[in-house]
Motif scaffolding. Structure first.
Motif, mmCIF file in Angstrom:
data_model
loop_
_atom_site.group_PDB
_atom_site.id
_atom_site.type_symbol
_atom_site.label_atom_id
_atom_site.label_comp_id
_atom_site.label_asym_id
_atom_site.label_seq_id
_atom_site.Cartn_x
_atom_site.Cartn_y
_atom_site.Cartn_z
ATOM 1 N N ASP A 73 3.744 10.292 -4.473
ATOM 2 C CA ASP A 73 2.870 10.901 -5.101
ATOM 3 C C ASP A 73 2.633 9.766 -6.344
ATOM 4 O O ASP A 73 3.499 9.718 -7.159
ATOM 5 C CB ASP A 73 3.332 12.382 -5.651
ATOM 6 N N THR A 97 -2.569 9.977 -5.426
ATOM 7 C CA THR A 97 -2.652 9.965 -4.002
ATOM 8 C C THR A 97 -1.242 10.344 -3.601
ATOM 9 O O THR A 97 -0.358 10.149 -3.986
ATOM 10 C CB THR A 97 -2.955 8.410 -3.504
ATOM 11 N N THR A 131 1.182 10.765 -0.131
ATOM 12 C CA THR A 131 1.242 10.211 1.373
ATOM 13 C C THR A 131 2.491 10.888 1.749
ATOM 14 O O THR A 131 3.770 11.087 1.009
ATOM 15 C CB THR A 131 1.466 8.641 1.339
ATOM 16 N N THR A 132 2.684 11.131 3.067
ATOM 17 C CA THR A 132 3.783 11.850 3.703
ATOM 18 C C THR A 132 4.169 11.264 4.859
ATOM 19 O O THR A 132 3.237 10.692 5.621
ATOM 20 C CB THR A 132 3.651 13.410 3.645
ATOM 21 N N GLN A 133 5.429 10.979 5.346
ATOM 22 C CA GLN A 133 5.795 10.659 6.625
ATOM 23 C C GLN A 133 6.940 11.447 7.081
ATOM 24 O O GLN A 133 7.901 11.561 6.362
ATOM 25 C CB GLN A 133 6.304 9.102 6.478
ATOM 26 N N THR A 141 5.583 4.349 2.195
ATOM 27 C CA THR A 141 6.040 5.643 2.717
ATOM 28 C C THR A 141 6.602 5.411 4.325
ATOM 29 O O THR A 141 7.515 5.977 4.411
ATOM 30 C CB THR A 141 4.800 6.714 2.728
ATOM 31 N N THR A 177 0.896 -1.111 -0.067
ATOM 32 C CA THR A 177 0.062 -0.057 0.075
ATOM 33 C C THR A 177 0.816 1.231 -0.036
ATOM 34 O O THR A 177 2.265 1.001 0.518
ATOM 35 C CB THR A 177 -0.866 0.179 1.425
ATOM 36 N N GLN A 178 0.330 2.261 -0.611
ATOM 37 C CA GLN A 178 1.280 3.331 -0.526
ATOM 38 C C GLN A 178 1.572 4.019 0.748
ATOM 39 O O GLN A 178 2.805 4.448 0.989
ATOM 40 C CB GLN A 178 0.639 4.545 -1.472
ATOM 41 N N GLU A 179 0.819 3.822 1.797
ATOM 42 C CA GLU A 179 1.022 4.463 3.011
ATOM 43 C C GLU A 179 2.036 3.551 3.833
ATOM 44 O O GLU A 179 3.028 4.177 4.372
ATOM 45 C CB GLU A 179 -0.237 4.008 4.047
#
Ligand SMILES: [Zn+2]
Length: 200
Positions: A157, A175, A177-179, A136, A131-133
């Motif tokens: 992205d 989508t 996502t950032t961390q 990341t 998953t992208q989450e």
């Protein structure tokens, strides 16, 4: 949030190439075609070879990639930022590609790592079912663990083909996502600078 753990299945416990090709034949038949017709006869072999490439990240240890560090940076203590690292991954829900870019930054303490190694870490996690989450977070964690920097920032992205070619059919939705860890997490000005430099 609990840390995502992911242990690749050891090579000795994976199915044989023959079993994997049989599975592809089954999927072709299930879709409604004849796996024995000429055009499809070599497809199972091509698919498993493509799988080797798409999922080669299971055979890369990100910690090992980051294990060779350099300490002589002549006092450099500002952000190291990598922009627009290509991400070609597959979603774990549909095994559909998601394609985009990753942006990675860290604030070194005394250890820095070869820049190409950071690209390899992104790849090691991207070339898996993801998953992208999760991806990341895994990229940020791996850099955090290996370099013990003052902070890590990761942005991904990407456009998910499981959304553009099926389901809701929205080809233009990307989508993001950032961390953020460490100083990136506690200092909004640093986050802003990161986002500005990467052009987001
Ligand atoms: Zn999906």
């Amino acid at each position: 949030m609990s840390k995502p753990t992911l242990k690749p299945v050891p090579k000795s416990e994976r199915p044989s190439p023959e079993a994997a090709m049989d599975a592809v034949r089954t999927l072709i038949a299930w879709a409604g075609d004849d796996p024995d017709r000429e055009g499809l006869r070599d497809t199972p072999k091509r698919v498993i070879n493509a799988y080797r490439e798409w999922f080669r990240g299971y055979d890369v240890d990100p910690a090992e990639e980051l294990s060779r560090t350099f300490e002589d940076v002549s006092g450099y203590d500002d952000m190291v930022i990598l922009r627009e690292i290509d991400v070609e991954s597959h979603c774990e829900h549909h095994i559909a590609p998601f394609l985009g870019r990753a942006y990675v930054a860290y604030l070194p303490t005394e250890k820095v790592v070869g820049i190409s190694k950071l690209v390899k870490v992104v790849e090691a996690f991207a070339k898996r079912l993801q998953t992208q989450e999760t991806m990341t977070a895994q990229i940020a964690d791996a850099i955090e663990d290996a370099l013990k920097p003052r902070g890590v920032a990761v942005m991904v992205d990407a456009v998910h083909q499981c959304m553009s070619t099926r389901g809701v059919h929205h080809p233009d939705v990307s989508t993001i996502t950032t961390q953020f860890t460490g100083e990136f997490k506690t200092n909004p000005a640093l986050q802003d600078r990161f986002l500005r430099v990467i052009g987001k």
